[in-house]
Design a protein around this motif. Structure first.
Motif, PDB file in Angstrom:
ATOM      1  N   SER A   4       0.816  -1.217   0.000  1.00  0.00           N
ATOM      2  CA  SER A   4       0.000   0.000   0.000  1.00  0.00           C
ATOM      3  C   SER A   4       0.844   1.259   0.000  1.00  0.00           C
ATOM      4  CB  SER A   4      -0.872   0.060   1.235  1.00  0.00           C
ATOM      5  OG  SER A   4      -1.252  -1.186   1.652  1.00  0.00           O
ATOM      6  N   PHE A   5       1.980   1.200   0.659  1.00  0.00           N
ATOM      7  CA  PHE A   5       2.789   2.407   0.760  1.00  0.00           C
ATOM      8  C   PHE A   5       4.088   2.292  -0.017  1.00  0.00           C
ATOM      9  CE2 PHE A   5      -0.126   2.924   4.275  1.00  0.00           C
ATOM     10  CZ  PHE A   5      -0.522   4.239   4.085  1.00  0.00           C
ATOM     11  N   VAL A   6       3.984   1.604  -1.164  1.00  0.00           N
ATOM     12  CA  VAL A   6       5.153   1.495  -2.031  1.00  0.00           C
ATOM     13  C   VAL A   6       4.953   2.422  -3.228  1.00  0.00           C
ATOM     14  CG1 VAL A   6       6.435  -0.044  -3.563  1.00  0.00           C
ATOM     15  CG2 VAL A   6       5.643  -0.889  -1.354  1.00  0.00           C
ATOM     16  N   ILE A   7       5.986   3.190  -3.543  1.00  0.00           N
ATOM     17  CA  ILE A   7       5.988   3.982  -4.780  1.00  0.00           C
ATOM     18  C   ILE A   7       7.061   3.379  -5.672  1.00  0.00           C
ATOM     19  CG2 ILE A   7       6.439   6.228  -5.840  1.00  0.00           C
ATOM     20  CD1 ILE A   7       5.516   7.562  -3.276  1.00  0.00           C
ATOM     21  N   THR A   8       6.672   2.919  -6.850  1.00  0.00           N
ATOM     22  CA  THR A   8       7.657   2.321  -7.748  1.00  0.00           C
ATOM     23  C   THR A   8       8.053   3.310  -8.837  1.00  0.00           C
ATOM     24  OG1 THR A   8       5.980   1.396  -9.240  1.00  0.00           O
ATOM     25  CG2 THR A   8       6.678   0.004  -7.410  1.00  0.00           C
ATOM     26  N   ILE A   9       9.329   3.258  -9.201  1.00  0.00           N
ATOM     27  CA  ILE A   9       9.827   4.073 -10.311  1.00  0.00           C
ATOM     28  C   ILE A   9      10.608   3.138 -11.230  1.00  0.00           C
ATOM     29  CG2 ILE A   9      11.180   6.078 -11.005  1.00  0.00           C
ATOM     30  CD1 ILE A   9      10.946   7.157  -8.176  1.00  0.00           C
ATOM     31  N   ASP A  10      10.102   2.934 -12.428  1.00  0.00           N
ATOM     32  CA  ASP A  10      10.808   2.112 -13.398  1.00  0.00           C
ATOM     33  C   ASP A  10      11.205   2.973 -14.581  1.00  0.00           C
ATOM     34  OD1 ASP A  10      10.632  -0.591 -12.247  1.00  0.00           O
ATOM     35  OD2 ASP A  10       8.470  -0.294 -12.441  1.00  0.00           O
ATOM     36  N   GLY A  11      12.157   2.469 -15.330  1.00  0.00           N
ATOM     37  CA  GLY A  11      12.560   3.205 -16.524  1.00  0.00           C
ATOM     38  C   GLY A  11      13.900   2.708 -17.008  1.00  0.00           C
ATOM     39  N   PRO A  12      14.290   3.147 -18.196  1.00  0.00           N
ATOM     40  CA  PRO A  12      15.551   2.688 -18.787  1.00  0.00           C
ATOM     41  C   PRO A  12      16.774   3.291 -18.100  1.00  0.00           C
ATOM     42  CG  PRO A  12      14.522   4.329 -20.200  1.00  0.00           C
ATOM     43  CD  PRO A  12      13.559   4.060 -19.086  1.00  0.00           C
ATOM     44  N   ALA A  13      17.934   2.768 -18.467  1.00  0.00           N
ATOM     45  CA  ALA A  13      19.203   3.257 -17.917  1.00  0.00           C
ATOM     46  C   ALA A  13      19.350   4.754 -18.180  1.00  0.00           C
ATOM     47  CB  ALA A  13      20.364   2.516 -18.581  1.00  0.00           C
ATOM     48  N   SER A 121       7.788  -4.600   2.265  1.00  0.00           N
ATOM     49  CA  SER A 121       6.598  -4.858   3.077  1.00  0.00           C
ATOM     50  C   SER A 121       6.675  -4.172   4.433  1.00  0.00           C
ATOM     51  CB  SER A 121       6.414  -6.360   3.257  1.00  0.00           C
ATOM     52  OG  SER A 121       7.500  -6.870   3.984  1.00  0.00           O
ATOM     53  N   ARG A 122       7.759  -3.443   4.650  1.00  0.00           N
ATOM     54  CA  ARG A 122       7.944  -2.849   5.982  1.00  0.00           C
ATOM     55  C   ARG A 122       7.243  -1.523   6.167  1.00  0.00           C
ATOM     56  NH1 ARG A 122      14.384  -3.617   6.426  1.00  0.00           N
ATOM     57  NH2 ARG A 122      14.422  -5.849   6.153  1.00  0.00           N
ATOM     58  N   GLY A 123       6.739  -0.944   5.086  1.00  0.00           N
ATOM     59  CA  GLY A 123       6.082   0.349   5.242  1.00  0.00           C
ATOM     60  C   GLY A 123       6.409   1.233   4.079  1.00  0.00           C
ATOM     61  N   GLY A 228       4.877  11.976   8.868  1.00  0.00           N
ATOM     62  CA  GLY A 228       6.175  12.536   9.252  1.00  0.00           C
ATOM     63  C   GLY A 228       7.391  11.808   8.726  1.00  0.00           C
ATOM     64  N   PRO A 229       8.576  12.188   9.205  1.00  0.00           N
ATOM     65  CA  PRO A 229       9.816  11.708   8.633  1.00  0.00           C
ATOM     66  C   PRO A 229      10.000  10.190   8.733  1.00  0.00           C
ATOM     67  CG  PRO A 229      10.210  13.076  10.584  1.00  0.00           C
ATOM     68  CD  PRO A 229       8.765  13.192  10.238  1.00  0.00           C
ATOM     69  N   GLU A 230       9.261   9.520   9.580  1.00  0.00           N
ATOM     70  CA  GLU A 230       9.443   8.070   9.672  1.00  0.00           C
ATOM     71  C   GLU A 230       8.590   7.322   8.660  1.00  0.00           C
ATOM     72  OE1 GLU A 230      11.878   6.884  11.241  1.00  0.00           O
ATOM     73  OE2 GLU A 230      12.270   8.925  11.907  1.00  0.00           O
ATOM     74  N   GLY A 231       7.753   8.032   7.900  1.00  0.00           N
ATOM     75  CA  GLY A 231       6.907   7.349   6.928  1.00  0.00           C
ATOM     76  C   GLY A 231       5.712   6.731   7.606  1.00  0.00           C
ATOM     77  N   PRO A 232       4.780   6.191   6.820  1.00  0.00           N
ATOM     78  CA  PRO A 232       3.508   5.723   7.344  1.00  0.00           C
ATOM     79  C   PRO A 232       3.633   4.587   8.354  1.00  0.00           C
ATOM     80  CG  PRO A 232       3.669   5.332   4.971  1.00  0.00           C
ATOM     81  CD  PRO A 232       4.893   6.043   5.391  1.00  0.00           C
ATOM     82  N   ALA A 233       4.652   3.730   8.179  1.00  0.00           N
ATOM     83  CA  ALA A 233       4.735   2.587   9.076  1.00  0.00           C
ATOM     84  C   ALA A 233       5.605   2.897  10.282  1.00  0.00           C
ATOM     85  CB  ALA A 233       5.303   1.380   8.345  1.00  0.00           C
ATOM     86  N   GLY A 234       6.296   4.033  10.255  1.00  0.00           N
ATOM     87  CA  GLY A 234       7.278   4.320  11.280  1.00  0.00           C
ATOM     88  C   GLY A 234       6.641   4.790  12.541  1.00  0.00           C
TER      89      GLY A 234
END
Ligand code: DC
Length: 234
Positions: A4-13, A121-123, A228-234
């Motif tokens: 749920s709280f993962v942002i993925t960034i894909d793309g070429p070299a 999966s940690r947050g 805040g700075p610890e992120g949603p799971a922090g």
């Protein structure tokens, strides 16, 4: 798996994934996972053991047997092999080339898949690579596909190498980028593909800041006020 709280960034070299993933991670206060560093760490191990030219089976066995650990931070993912920090060995042209070749091996990709998922999966996490939104975190709530013209990507890569004091042959850098594009997008296992549900960002004529603002705006739309700075799971 909770992505749920993962942002993925894909793309070429050379599309600016690492730089943008790092800045986005700093702005959001979420750790950053540089998945290319994992393939590079396997390449370091292969090179050290003289397995650079080995076949797929030997490379897959090597990857499965490695004890890879990653410490996530806001700037650099520090990677160690059996407790030895190899982060500073990851970014040479030889290791880039070997990492690209071994990342085409299905058994190597399989060996790294669970490690990536467990880290995610940690947050809150910002992760970048070639297959994050497609194969590793298909359920991620926010996916970016970052791209730019090959010449622009080659020029950025050349400047990065120069900034590290390396001598640069621009034509060779462009040829290497094109070769890696072909390798990354035509391999059988987890080829580089634009996730259908991703936000496409073409940075050819955008500054780093402009791309970051665009990504941040999307992150705020999707996640609301970022905690805040610890992120949603922090
Ligand atoms: O992003 P990078 O250049 O550090 O990646 C090194 C190599 O690993 C590159 O050739 C592509 C490959 N890679 C991959 O196949 N899948 C990923 N998730 C990340 C990198």
């Amino acid at each position: 798996m909770d992505s749920s709280f993962v942002i993925t960034i894909d793309g070429p070299a050379g599309s600016g994934k690492s730089t943008l993933a790092r800045s986005l991670s700093a702005e959001l206060g979420w750790p950053f996972l540089d998945t290319g560093a994992l393939y590079r760490a396997v390449a370091v191990a292969a090179a050290e053991l003289g397995l650079g030219g080995a076949g797929p089976e030997a490379l897959a066995d090597l990857a499965r047997g490695l004890e890879i650990a990653v410490v996530l931070a806001r700037d650099v993912s520090r990677v160690s092999l059996a407790g030895r920090d190899v982060t500073d060995l990851l970014r040479t042209p030889e290791i880039s080339d070997l990492a690209s070749r071994l990342s085409a091996v299905a058994g190597v990709r399989g060996a790294l898949r669970d490690l990536q998922r467990s880290l995610g999966s940690r947050g809150g996490i910002v992760t970048e690579g070639r297959d994050q939104g497609t194969a590793i975190f298909p359920e991620a709530r926010l996916k970016f596909f970052l791209t730019a013209a090959p010449e622009t990507r080659a020029e950025r890569r050349a400047r990065e190498l120069e900034a590290r004091g390396l001598e640069v042959d621009r034509a060779a850098v462009l040829a290497a980028i094109l070769a890696r594009d072909l390798q990354d997008s035509t391999r059988e296992t987890d080829p580089l593909r634009e996730p259908p549900d991703s936000v496409r960002v073409d940075s050819t004529s955008l500054s780093e800041r402009e791309v970051l603002e665009l990504m941040l705006a999307r992150a705020r739309e999707v996640f609301g006020r970022i905690s805040g700075p610890e992120g949603p799971a922090g």
